[in-house]
Design a protein around this motif. Structure first.
Motif, mmCIF file in Angstrom:
data_model
loop_
_atom_site.group_PDB
_atom_site.id
_atom_site.type_symbol
_atom_site.label_atom_id
_atom_site.label_comp_id
_atom_site.label_asym_id
_atom_site.label_seq_id
_atom_site.Cartn_x
_atom_site.Cartn_y
_atom_site.Cartn_z
ATOM 1 N N UNK A 45 0.826 -1.209 0.000
ATOM 2 C CA UNK A 45 0.000 0.000 0.000
ATOM 3 C C UNK A 45 0.861 1.260 0.000
ATOM 4 N N UNK A 46 0.356 2.323 -0.597
ATOM 5 C CA UNK A 46 1.108 3.566 -0.726
ATOM 6 C C UNK A 46 1.531 4.111 0.636
ATOM 7 N N UNK A 47 0.596 4.202 1.560
ATOM 8 C CA UNK A 47 0.882 4.785 2.872
ATOM 9 C C UNK A 47 1.956 3.985 3.607
ATOM 10 N N UNK A 48 1.953 2.652 3.443
ATOM 11 C CA UNK A 48 2.917 1.805 4.156
ATOM 12 C C UNK A 48 4.351 2.163 3.791
ATOM 13 N N UNK B 239 20.141 2.112 0.842
ATOM 14 C CA UNK B 239 18.906 1.870 0.106
ATOM 15 C C UNK B 239 18.632 3.093 -0.757
ATOM 16 N N UNK B 240 17.660 2.994 -1.640
ATOM 17 C CA UNK B 240 17.346 4.119 -2.531
ATOM 18 C C UNK B 240 15.871 4.084 -2.907
ATOM 19 N N UNK B 241 15.296 5.283 -3.048
ATOM 20 C CA UNK B 241 13.912 5.430 -3.492
ATOM 21 C C UNK B 241 13.877 5.858 -4.953
ATOM 22 N N UNK B 242 12.735 5.646 -5.598
ATOM 23 C CA UNK B 242 12.496 6.117 -6.953
ATOM 24 C C UNK B 242 11.016 6.425 -7.123
ATOM 25 N N UNK C 244 -0.950 8.601 -12.593
ATOM 26 C CA UNK C 244 -0.710 7.577 -11.570
ATOM 27 C C UNK C 244 0.736 7.614 -11.080
ATOM 28 N N UNK C 245 0.912 7.853 -9.778
ATOM 29 C CA UNK C 245 2.241 7.956 -9.170
ATOM 30 C C UNK C 245 2.514 6.729 -8.309
ATOM 31 N N UNK C 246 3.732 6.189 -8.433
ATOM 32 C CA UNK C 246 4.159 5.060 -7.606
ATOM 33 C C UNK C 246 5.521 5.365 -6.999
ATOM 34 N N UNK C 247 5.680 4.981 -5.751
ATOM 35 C CA UNK C 247 6.954 5.119 -5.040
ATOM 36 C C UNK C 247 7.651 3.772 -5.005
ATOM 37 N N UNK C 248 8.967 3.769 -5.257
ATOM 38 C CA UNK C 248 9.772 2.554 -5.279
ATOM 39 C C UNK C 248 10.825 2.607 -4.170
#
Length: 714
Positions: A44-47, A193-196, A203-207
């Motif tokens: 989930x996005x919030x998690x 670690x790294x985010x993307x 539609x936006x997604x966080x990696x």
């Protein structure tokens, strides 16, 4: 990013990597990374946003909305972005250009924010890995955006955009963001670690990528979920507020410095600081998921030369230092005084080991679902491996050419086991007193074989003490030279295991090229012929249950055989190499790929070991006469192993692994290596197809002062 772990990781640990994930061919490299990874974790996005940093309170969120309205970033009603409209008939770059103002407007409201946003899809960031890829945008830790080119190690969060949301657009964005995050993690020893971020239309997604998994959120509509978008960029800005930027994945226990014009690193281990002097082996960092092992030659505060290893082990496993300490205790208990002293000479010497701590807490990979109301709503999703890449032109990369199979990993990943939870790893460092040359990099055949004999000697002590190594390879035995000459030493004890009465089934561990065939197939294959009494039905359940498959000392010694054989099939002698007989070299390389395919379950590998007559014919027809004079006993060594297997499995389901068998096979194996060494003379090794071949485990371009050998610890 450390979170409490509620259960043990149940994912099979990735093993030593023999083939790097990077190549100067951008498309080929990306395909190899995607194939290696295979899947990602969807949450989930919030998690996942909660893993980034502090979320704004409801009151703070309303204040930020009001400020964005006053700044003309949001419309007066606060329901839409003023300049960011849904994709229309304009270029991708123009469509997403307004994000600069939106993200900057949010970050400006974060106290002590340490990053800024830049959209620059036409500029290639500086790379030490010949990487020509260009993200569409990125959060930068560098405040100076006027530099002509930004280095990859200053990119905090890469972005990828698409004006469409069809299958092709999704796949293309996924492939690109994975490659960007992968490049950050492999290029920079300072990153934990790294985010993307990817956006397809609305539609936006966080990696998130760490050494345990790759995760991505379920998408949010960034045009409608205004609060969600504000919360995300607030959290990213908040995570960058510390000077170390540890919240965005930077490691405060590693410092990048310049020594002259060369980049070096200062690693903190416990209370000591070690400064690197050269890179020894960083092939482990080429895998997105796994130990991420990096090894450097370094010096301590007094200038003493040693080796430091930085890696991520499974959270429920012991450290290599602890394991080696227990092995030495077993050796002291079970060996005589002289043997124990010799055993210590043949094991790599450890100075100290510590788990990395940050702010007093163990540095562990995150579990985004711990303590979350959404726990249980995560799932593994396969990566779409269809090779469709962007229509936007990228700079072509030059370098090694070859088929994808040449670059595919030999690590095992999750083969043969189901995931029972979200895996976690813990960050650890170990410092070695011994600095040497990995046997794979020793160019003198005589020294090479002497080094391998030293590794076998270490195995003999290990086995006598009641342990198995489970990962013997040409990268785990080193040639250490001192005033008394050279000696082969065994290292990499992460997967060493004590032989006891435990009935559990062993996991498949080891380096694929050197793994015993039975370990590869996870079953005993040298059993006596089965004879059933007349009239017994195949449904009869009175047959005794098969014992669980467990690795034993024969499997370790078979790994020595594979390493011994690898030396002669991967190389040729220098004289033959200079004869320009390319047809022979290509024929040998084709046979090498059959014997060492680097993948589980390839029948050619099993046949190569088991069919003794064919093995002898292959050696005679493929290897040079110079080599044959040295290694004619390859088939005999294989035959001795098979005879030992049949003896051990002759009374199956009981296994006759007694001391007599142990002593006999070690004596025979040592004799084969000694005989080869006596015939090695002054032969120099030369890798096959050295002009255009895939580089192997840890290989780098040789430095001018050390073109012949590269130093590496065990």
């Amino acid at each position: 990013m450390a979170t409490p772990h509620t259960q043990k990781s149940q994912v099979l640990p990735p093993e030593t990597v023999l083939v790097p994930r990077h190549t100067r061919d951008l498309k080929l490299g990306r395909e190899a990374v995607l194939t290696d990874l295979g899947k990602y974790l969807q949450v989930p996005f919030v998690s996942l946003v909660k893993c980034v940093g502090a979320m704004p309170s409801r009151q703070r969120l309303e204040e930020m909305r009001d400020n964005l309205i006053q700044s003309k970033i949001l419309t007066d009603d606060g329901l839409e972005w003023k300049d960011f409209i849904r994709p229309a008939k304009m270029s991708e770059e123009t469509t997403f250009k307004p994000l600069e103002g939106i993200i900057s407007g949010i970050l400006e409201q974060v106290p002590s924010c340490g990053v800024s946003y830049l959209s620059n899809p036409n500029q290639t960031p500086l790379s030490e890995r010949h990487n020509t890829f260009r993200p569409d945008g990125y959060l930068l830790r560098a405040s100076d955006q006027t530099a002509p080119r930004m280095p990859w190690f200053d990119i905090a969060v890469p972005f990828e955009f698409k004006k469409e949301r069809d299958a092709k657009a999704l796949r293309d964005n996924e492939h690109k963001i994975i490659w960007s995050i992968h490049n950050i993690m492999r290029e920079d020893p300072c990153r934990r670690f790294a985010f993307g971020i990817t956006i397809e239309i609305t539609q936006l997604r966080l990696w998130l990528s760490n050494r345990a998994f790759l995760a991505v959120t379920e998408p949010i509509n960034c045009f409608e979920d205004i609060d969600g978008a504000i919360s995300l960029f607030y959290a990213l800005g908040f995570a960058s507020a510390s000077t170390s930027l540890k919240g965005l994945g930077w490691d405060p226990t590693v410092e990048r410095i310049y020594v002259g014009e060369k980049i070096q690193y200062k690693f903190t281990v416990g209370d000591e600081v070690f400064t690197t002097t050269r890179e020894l082996a960083t092939y482990g960092a080429d895998s997105m998921v796994g130990r991420g092992t990096r090894v450097y030659e370094a010096t301590d505060a007094k200038g003493k030369k040693l080796a430091i290893k930085d890696s991520w082990r499974e959270i429920d496993c012991q450290s290599e230092g602890e394991i080696l300490e227990k092995i030495l205790a077993s050796c002291e208990k079970n060996l005589g005084a002289e043997e124990f002293a010799d055993a210590k000479r043949h094991f790599v010497g450890v100075r100290l080991w510590k788990d990395v701590t940050i702010d007093g807490a163990s540095d562990e990979t995150a579990n985004p679902m711990v303590g979350d109301e959404h726990n249980g709503s995560w799932k593994w999703e396969p990566i779409d491996l269809k090779t469709i890449f962007s229509e936007r032109p990228h700079l072509s990369a030059t370098g090694d050419n070859g088929k994808l199979s040449a670059f595919l990993p030999t690590q095992l990943g999750t083969v043969g086991r189901k995931d029972a939870g979200i895996p976690q790893r813990v960050h650890a460092r170990i410092v070695f007193n011994d600095v040497g040359v990995a046997v794979k990099d020793v160019t003198s055949l005589a020294d090479n074989l002497s080094c391998l004999s030293g590794g076998l000697k270490a195995l003999s002590y290990l086995h006598k003490a009641g342990w198995v190594h489970r990962d013997f390879s040409v990268g785990n035995v080193i040639w250490v030279v001192d005033d008394n000459g050279g000696i082969g030493k065994l290292g990499d004890f992460e997967y060493a295991k004590e032989i006891d009465s435990c009935t559990s089934h062993d996991d498949r561990t080891g380096t694929m090229h050197f793994m015993a065939v039975e370990v590869e197939y996870q079953e005993y294959i040298f059993l006596p012929p089965t004879s059933l009494p007349p009239g017994r039905s195949f449904r009869d359940t009175s047959l005794p249950p098969s014992p669980p498959f467990r690795m034993n000392f024969l499997h370790d010694i078979e790994s020595v055989w594979w390493a011994y054989t690898w030396i002669f099939f991967y190389h040729t002698d220098a004289i033959t190499a200079n004869s320009n007989n390319n047809s022979d070299a290509h024929a040998q390389w084709r046979q090498f790929q059959l014997a060492f395919p680097g993948a589980i379950g390839r029948g050619t590998r099993q046949n190569f070991f088991i069919n003794i007559r064919k093995l002898q014919e292959t050696c005679n027809s493929i290897l040079s006469d110079t080599f044959l004079d040295v290694c004619r006993n390859i088939p005999h060594f294989a035959q001795a192993l098979q005879d030992s297997y049949r003896t051990a499995e002759s009374k199956y389901p009981l296994l006759a692994l007694d001391n007599s068998l142990l002593e006999n096979i070690h004596r025979e194996a040592a004799g084969y290596l000694d005989d080869a060494q006596q015939h090695a003379g002054d032969i120099e090794l030369c890798p096959l197809l050295k002009q255009k071949r895939p580089r192997l485990e840890g290989e780098t371009s040789p430095t001018p002062n050390n073109a012949g050998k590269r130093i590496r610890h065990g």
